[in-house]
Design a protein around this motif. Structure first.
Motif, PDB file in Angstrom:
ATOM      1  N   LYS A   5     -10.712   4.587  -7.707  1.00 59.60           N
ATOM      2  CA  LYS A   5      -9.703   5.453  -8.308  1.00 59.60           C
ATOM      3  C   LYS A   5      -9.411   5.080  -9.744  1.00 59.60           C
ATOM      4  O   LYS A   5      -9.288   3.904 -10.081  1.00 59.60           O
ATOM      5  N   LEU A   6      -9.246   6.128 -10.569  1.00 59.14           N
ATOM      6  CA  LEU A   6      -8.760   5.902 -11.924  1.00 59.14           C
ATOM      7  C   LEU A   6      -7.275   5.569 -11.846  1.00 59.14           C
ATOM      8  O   LEU A   6      -6.606   5.940 -10.880  1.00 59.14           O
ATOM      9  N   ASP A   7      -6.769   4.925 -12.870  1.00 56.61           N
ATOM     10  CA  ASP A   7      -5.328   4.692 -12.891  1.00 56.61           C
ATOM     11  C   ASP A   7      -4.580   6.022 -13.000  1.00 56.61           C
ATOM     12  O   ASP A   7      -3.627   6.260 -12.283  1.00 56.61           O
ATOM     13  N   ALA A   8      -5.029   6.867 -13.933  1.00 54.94           N
ATOM     14  CA  ALA A   8      -4.324   8.146 -14.114  1.00 54.94           C
ATOM     15  C   ALA A   8      -5.251   9.232 -14.645  1.00 54.94           C
ATOM     16  O   ALA A   8      -6.147   8.946 -15.451  1.00 54.94           O
ATOM     17  N   GLY A  28      -3.475  -0.428 -21.712  1.00 57.79           N
ATOM     18  CA  GLY A  28      -4.674  -0.976 -21.088  1.00 57.79           C
ATOM     19  C   GLY A  28      -5.045  -0.322 -19.769  1.00 57.79           C
ATOM     20  O   GLY A  28      -5.832  -0.867 -18.995  1.00 57.79           O
ATOM     21  N   ARG A  29      -4.485   0.855 -19.496  1.00 60.41           N
ATOM     22  CA  ARG A  29      -4.798   1.540 -18.239  1.00 60.41           C
ATOM     23  C   ARG A  29      -6.046   2.394 -18.389  1.00 60.41           C
ATOM     24  O   ARG A  29      -6.346   2.874 -19.484  1.00 60.41           O
ATOM     25  N   GLN A  30      -6.709   2.609 -17.242  1.00 64.31           N
ATOM     26  CA  GLN A  30      -7.887   3.461 -17.241  1.00 64.31           C
ATOM     27  C   GLN A  30      -7.422   4.908 -17.093  1.00 64.31           C
ATOM     28  O   GLN A  30      -7.007   5.320 -16.016  1.00 64.31           O
ATOM     29  N   VAL A  31      -7.466   5.640 -18.187  1.00 65.40           N
ATOM     30  CA  VAL A  31      -6.881   6.981 -18.150  1.00 65.40           C
ATOM     31  C   VAL A  31      -7.881   8.018 -18.648  1.00 65.40           C
ATOM     32  O   VAL A  31      -8.583   7.812 -19.636  1.00 65.40           O
ATOM     33  N   ILE A 343       4.449   5.790 -15.290  1.00 66.17           N
ATOM     34  CA  ILE A 343       3.157   5.638 -14.608  1.00 66.17           C
ATOM     35  C   ILE A 343       2.692   4.178 -14.725  1.00 66.17           C
ATOM     36  O   ILE A 343       2.215   3.584 -13.759  1.00 66.17           O
ATOM     37  N   ASP A 344       2.860   3.605 -15.898  1.00 64.16           N
ATOM     38  CA  ASP A 344       2.474   2.205 -16.105  1.00 64.16           C
ATOM     39  C   ASP A 344       3.239   1.286 -15.139  1.00 64.16           C
ATOM     40  O   ASP A 344       2.653   0.402 -14.498  1.00 64.16           O
ATOM     41  N   GLU A 345       4.530   1.536 -15.000  1.00 60.47           N
ATOM     42  CA  GLU A 345       5.326   0.709 -14.072  1.00 60.47           C
ATOM     43  C   GLU A 345       4.917   0.932 -12.629  1.00 60.47           C
ATOM     44  O   GLU A 345       4.856   0.002 -11.828  1.00 60.47           O
ATOM     45  N   ALA A 346       4.629   2.202 -12.291  1.00 65.84           N
ATOM     46  CA  ALA A 346       4.204   2.514 -10.920  1.00 65.84           C
ATOM     47  C   ALA A 346       2.900   1.790 -10.600  1.00 65.84           C
ATOM     48  O   ALA A 346       2.716   1.274  -9.485  1.00 65.84           O
TER      49      ALA A 346
END
Ligand SMILES: Cc1cc2nc3c(=O)[nH]c(=O)nc-3n(C[C@H](O)[C@H](O)[C@H](O)COP(=O)(O)OP(=O)(O)OC[C@H]3O[C@@H](n4cnc5c(N)ncnc54)[C@H](O)[C@@H]3O)c2cc1C
Ligand code: SF4
Ligand code: SF4
Lengths: 441, 93
Positions: A5-8, A28-31, A343-346
């Motif tokens: 899964k992608l982060d977002a 640094g999230r995969q978006v 979303i980052d916190e989630a």
């Protein structure tokens, strides 16, 4: 499976989606952002002018090298009564000095720039890719379907604009009804910068925002706008759909009921006003666009979250149509940034439940986004008053006629002239009621 | 002196898909008296065919505003975005 899964996944490369992609990339999230147009911006239309003060603190320094058009130093409002016009023009010296309060903007250029910045932060931005559906897993949103592929993700952000099919598919959006929407048409005219500055009375680089109300909409809710860009002018009309759908008989106060009032003709009539002709003379039409605007203020918001998904920008209904001016871009940027942070916190907590995501609404309520929406909640009601678009401009026109005309008869005093104009056009009691209602906005 | 909308549309960059992204249900249109789509479409793309009496929409000039989807309260209009990379591509916006 969870690892695939992608982060977002973000649906839509408008300002809301791009702001979120930028922030998630930075975190640094995969978006992945999917945009159906050839480039981010190629489907987007705005008036437009963006106010930076509310959003500068959210992205400090970010807008310093943005490709804006001109900083606005001059505000003008023309009230139109048939072929008679009243012009109010205002220049604030403060607006001439940085940090500038607001800029005119063309979205194709601005959104592409924004997209490049987001990619530099590591966001994947894929154009020419329409998202067709949401992907569900155990009753929660778990990604999207696009071009026959399944793209699983921990979080989905619907930033797909005013028609938001994604919010609809997740049963979050309010139904699309004429009473909540306006249609806007816009034309961009190419014009030499020197000619722009001369015609609008500006110094190099400075811009003007010129609004029009009154019979440009033939008495219907809405208004006209004319913004100066670097090398072009943006001219357009915003028209409430509900009023447009009604027959012309209801608007015969102006005795223009028999005229055509289809949208293209209203635009043609607007262009043919001498007040417009003087600005666009010799200019070359480059583009003709149209877009809808959500206008119900805080009353028209969709639900903002569900398990695995948030909604931002126009998709959530974050736009204010105040008849002559529209605000939506700052709300789009701010809601995109706030959504990205939630979303980052989630992702950190590994909690994508609606319960956790309700934090998004809470944060929005604390921000200018929901506060402004609340403040202007009454605007829609007050502005729905047809007198504002018909008789008041006519009233002002007669008053000024009385003040400036010297004829054979002895002149009446100013108070008498004002009362006569009010009585003739509005009725004093109605004028008083309107005055009371205006205090709400 | 002012330019007609038909000519204005020629200034736009549009990449046409083969199939229309707008479909109408003629049985519903036949019962529609007001036909708001005709007046409200900013591209003046809706018309009633003189020969067949059917409603026609010239999807190739579509500005993708979605107005027709909203004002057709009888729900004759099935409207989706053109496939990715197709339709109008605004160069100014
Ligand atoms: C004529 C006009 C004048 C305006 N004037 C002003 C103004 O002066 N000031 C102001 O602040 N605001 C103004 N607004 C409002 C402002 O333009 C909007 O509020 C703002 O653009 C909203 O940004 P957004 O990112 O939410 O949506 P959008 O900018 O609409 O972006 C949505 C994006 O999602 C993409 N998309 C949609 N569905 C899909 C899908 N299924 N798959 C992939 N991509 C998809 C679209 O192609 C688009 O790029 C005006 C609006 C109009 C129409
Ligand atoms: S408004 Fe809808 S039902 Fe009526 S003619 Fe147009 S498309 Fe058909
Ligand atoms: S989406 Fe807009 S431009 Fe396209 S057919 Fe409908 S009303 Fe006309």
């Amino acid at each position: 499976m969870a690892d695939d899964k992608l982060d977002a996944v973000i649906v839509g490369g408008g300002l809301a989606g791009l702001a979120a992609a930028y922030c998630l990339g930075e975190a640094g999230r995969q978006v992945l952002l999917l945009e159906r147009g050839d480039e981010p911006g190629s489907k987007n239309v705005t008036g437009g002018r963006i106010y930076l003060s509310p959003i500068r603190p959210l992205l400090p320094g970010f807008f310093d090298d943005a490709p804006f058009e001109r900083h606005v130093v001059k505000e003008a409002l023309t009230m139109v009564d048939g072929r008679n016009t009243t012009l109010l023009s205002h220049v604030q010296d403060r607006w001439r000095h940085p940090p500038y309060m607001s800029y005119t903007v063309l979205r194709a250029r601005f959104d592409q720039w924004f997209s490049t910045r987001a990619m530099e932060k590591g966001a994947f931005i894929v154009p020419r890719r329409r998202v067709d559906d949401l992907l569900w897993e155990d009753g929660r949103v778990a990604g999207v379907h696009a071009g026959g592929e399944e793209i699983p993700a921990h979080m989905v952000l619907a930033a797909d604009g005013a028609l938001s099919f994604m919010a609809e598919k997740a049963h979050l959006r309010q139904p699309l009804v004429p009473s909540r929407h306006a249609v806007a048409v816009k034309e961009v005219y190419g014009l030499d910068p020197g000619a722009i500055e001369e015609r609008f009375g500006l110094d190099p680089g400075e811009g003007a925002a010129h609004l029009f109300m009154g019979s440009v909409t033939k008495g219907r809710f809405g208004g006209g706008f004319l913004y100066t860009n670097k090398e072009s002018l943006s001219l357009g009309l915003v028209l409430g759909m509900d009023d447009l759908m009604r027959g012309s008989e209801e608007f015969d106060v102006l005795k223009q009921g028999s005229e055509q009032f289809d949208v293209p003709s209203l635009m043609e009539d607007f262009e043919s006003l001498p007040e417009i002709g003087r600005y666009i003379k010799g200019a070359d039409l480059k583009e003709y666009s149209a877009h809808i605007i959500t206008e119900a203020g805080a009353g028209g918001l969709s639900r903002l979250f569900t398990d695995g998904m948030l909604v931002a920008g126009d998709a959530a209904g974050f736009a204010l149509n105040m008849g002559v001016t529209v605000r939506g871009m700052e709300f789009a940027v701010a809601s995109g940034v706030i959504a990205a942070r939630v979303i980052d916190e989630a992702l950190t907590k590994n909690d994508f439940s609606a319960q956790f995501l309700s934090l998004y609404e809470k944060r929005l309520r604390e921000s200018f986004v929901m506060k402004d929406m609340e403040t202007f909640r009454h605007t829609a009601e007050v502005l729905a008053n047809p007198r504002l678009f018909t008789v008041y401009p006519a009233c002002i026109s007669s008053l000024l006629e009385a003040v400036f005309t010297i004829g054979e008869d002895p002149r009446k005093g100013l108070y008498r002239s004002a009362m006569d104009a009010t009585k003739k056009h509005v009725g004093v009691w109605n004028a008083f009621k309107d005055f009371l209602s205006l205090r709400k906005i | 002196m002012t330019m007609k909308v038909e000519e204005k549309l020629t200034r736009n960059a549009i990449k046409n898909a083969k199939e229309s992204h707008i479909r109408l249900d003629q049985t519903i249109c036949r019962t529609c008296v007001e036909r708001p789509c005709i007046r409200l479409c900013p591209g003046r793309l809706y018309s009633q065919s003189e020969e067949t009496g059917e409603m026609v929409v010239e999807f190739a000039g579509c500005l993708e505003c979605g107005t027709c989807k909203i004002v057709c309260v009888r729900k004759s209009v099935s409207w989706e975005y053109p496939e990715g990379g197709f339709g109008v591509q605004y160069r100014y916006g």
